[in-house]
Scaffold this active site. Structure first.
Site, PDB file in Angstrom:
ATOM      1  N   ARG A 133       0.974  -1.017   0.015  1.00 25.20           N
ATOM      2  CA  ARG A 133      -0.183  -0.128  -0.565  1.00 25.20           C
ATOM      3  C   ARG A 133       0.718   1.720  -0.302  1.00 25.20           C
ATOM      4  NH1 ARG A 133      -3.177  -3.783   2.934  1.00 25.20           N
ATOM      5  NH2 ARG A 133      -4.984  -4.086   2.139  1.00 25.20           N
ATOM      6  N   LYS A 183       2.515  11.254 -11.212  1.00 26.29           N
ATOM      7  CA  LYS A 183       2.113  10.670 -12.142  1.00 26.29           C
ATOM      8  C   LYS A 183       2.416   9.343 -12.926  1.00 26.29           C
ATOM      9  CE  LYS A 183      -1.346  13.288 -15.199  1.00 26.29           C
ATOM     10  NZ  LYS A 183      -1.851  13.845 -16.342  1.00 26.29           N
ATOM     11  N   LYS A 219       6.800  22.545 -14.814  1.00 24.68           N
ATOM     12  CA  LYS A 219       5.723  21.662 -14.135  1.00 24.68           C
ATOM     13  C   LYS A 219       5.333  20.940 -12.996  1.00 24.68           C
ATOM     14  CE  LYS A 219       4.863  17.052 -14.743  1.00 24.68           C
ATOM     15  NZ  LYS A 219       5.323  15.861 -15.486  1.00 24.68           N
ATOM     16  N   ARG A 238      -3.486  21.007 -14.933  1.00 30.70           N
ATOM     17  CA  ARG A 238      -2.725  19.998 -14.514  1.00 30.70           C
ATOM     18  C   ARG A 238      -3.107  19.444 -16.387  1.00 30.70           C
ATOM     19  NH1 ARG A 238       0.317  15.058 -11.438  1.00 30.70           N
ATOM     20  NH2 ARG A 238       1.548  14.426 -12.251  1.00 30.70           N
ATOM     21  N   ASN A 261      -0.864  18.120 -20.917  1.00 28.60           N
ATOM     22  CA  ASN A 261      -1.254  17.036 -21.952  1.00 28.60           C
ATOM     23  C   ASN A 261      -1.071  17.850 -23.864  1.00 28.60           C
ATOM     24  OD1 ASN A 261      -1.907  14.595 -20.849  1.00 28.60           O
ATOM     25  ND2 ASN A 261      -2.539  15.737 -19.802  1.00 28.60           N
ATOM     26  N   HIS A 321      -0.462  15.000 -26.054  1.00 24.40           N
ATOM     27  CA  HIS A 321      -0.254  14.314 -26.097  1.00 24.40           C
ATOM     28  C   HIS A 321      -1.546  13.176 -26.279  1.00 24.40           C
ATOM     29  CE1 HIS A 321       3.242  15.462 -23.884  1.00 24.40           C
ATOM     30  NE2 HIS A 321       2.931  14.398 -23.254  1.00 24.40           N
TER      31      HIS A 321
END
Length: 372
Positions: A125, A147, A231, A246, A250, A253
């Site tokens: 976990r 990420k 970033k 955020r 992308n 992408h």
């Protein structure tokens, strides 16, 4: 920290961490880790390309400084970022007695970082996780922000988590061993930051193409530092993509991930797919009137001068690419949301873009080759 090392703080409350950027600072990796998460056991995850270049030596250095090291090596390449490999790493860690006091250290590029981070986030976990990125793409983008994840056959990064690292150590000297194609692929993410957040930085890249292509250390240090700060600012504002801020990261992408999936994650490097995807996004931005005339040409000129592709492979079916785009994580409420440009340094999320416009943006030459 030496005078030649820059420190960027990612301020996320109890999940805050440092990005240390320097030249030769990987020699102090053990101290960097122990100052942030005291431990006696480090699980190093690397790949078959990086092991002999950097990971073996860095692991030996950790051992010399009193840490017990478990070195886990995966096959290099995007296909390793999968459920089977995650299961293999979990199993090895269980067999080797990894416990809650262990830390995971990724030494490698984006694939290694994403996979190792996902394994760290899920084993027992959650274990503390550090990044020592060895590719330009990882140093400027994927090692920062938390990420982590793996791919499914039909979609990239569809299984994952937000799991912030305990620290990121960037040694730009490690880029000296990076193959030319990998280096140029990493520059796609660098250009992306100029397009989406910083027009002045985009102009800096245009003015310093020779230094970029020559890998001048002072240029690289500036590039990495600026990208990490940009970033970090976005991640601080929208850590888990709840506000939409955020999502600007992308840009290109959604197209790029479709290109990667359509080619089996083996034909195009991630940065190459992103460069093509950015070109598609720019064309679409102009076509719908969001970006001014000439935007695509200026963006493409920089990408091409760096040596990146800007044309969709003519053997790919635009309809298939569009179908793959609809599997993207940014699809919400039955709408395909695309990050498109308004001008340099300013992008936004657009929904309900006509499919015909998207197909055309994928590439007129592609559509003609398909007889469409």
């Amino acid at each position: 920290m030496s005078d030649t090392t820059d420190l960027i703080r990612v301020d996320l409350g109890e999940r805050s961490y440092d990005i240390e950027i320097g030249s030769g600072n990987s020699a102090s990796l053990a101290g960097f880790i122990e100052a942030r998460r005291p431990t006696e056991h480090v699980v190093v995850v690397t790949d078959s390309n990086v092991a002999g270049l950097h990971a073996d030596a860095l692991s030996d250095r950790l051992t010399d400084q009193g840490l017990e090291v478990l070195l886990l090596e995966i096959d290099a390449g995007e296909p390793s970022k999968c459920a089977d490999m995650a299961f293999e790493l979990w199993s090895r860690m269980l067999e080797e007695g990894v416990d809650r006091k262990s830390v995971v250290l990724a030494i490698g590029g984006g694939v290694v970082g994403d996979l190792a981070g996902f394994v760290a986030a899920t084993f027992m976990r959650g274990l503390p996780f550090f990044q020592a990125p060895t590719t330009l793409l990882a140093q400027v983008d994927s090692s920062v922000g938390g990420k982590v994840g793996i791919n499914l056959p039909g979609g990239k990064n569809m299984v994952g988590a937000f799991w912030q690292p305990a620290g990121v150590l960037v040694d730009v000297d490690l880029l000296a061993t990076l193959p030319e194609r990998e280096y140029r692929a990493g520059m796609a993410e660098v250009v992306k930051y100029g397009v989406i957040l910083d027009a002045e930085f985009f102009a800096y890249l245009e003015a310093n193409v020779e230094g970029i292509n020559a890998r001048l250390p002072e240029v690289l240090r500036h590039v990495v530092k600026r990208c990490c700060r940009l970033k970090a600012d976005v991640v601080e504002a929208d850590e888990t993509e709840t506000s939409g801020r955020r999502a600007v990261l992308n840009y290109g992408h959604t197209f790029g991930h479709a290109l990667e999936a359509a080619t089996g994650y083996t034909r195009l490097l991630h940065g190459e797919a992103v460069a093509i995807g950015m070109t598609c996004a720019a064309r679409l931005s102009e076509a719908i009137g969001a970006a001014p005339c000439g935007f695509t040409q200026r963006q493409s000129a920089l990408l091409e001068t760096i040596g990146l592709p800007t044309t969709t492979p003519v053997d790919l079916d635009p309809e298939e690419l569009l179908e793959l785009m609809w599997r993207d994580k940014k699809v919400e409420g039955g709408q395909l949301r695309l990050v498109l440009a308004r001008t340099f340094g300013d992008v936004g999320l657009f929904a309900d873009t006509p499919s015909e416009a998207i197909l055309t943006a994928i590439g007129p030459s592609t559509r003609a080759a398909q007889g469409l």
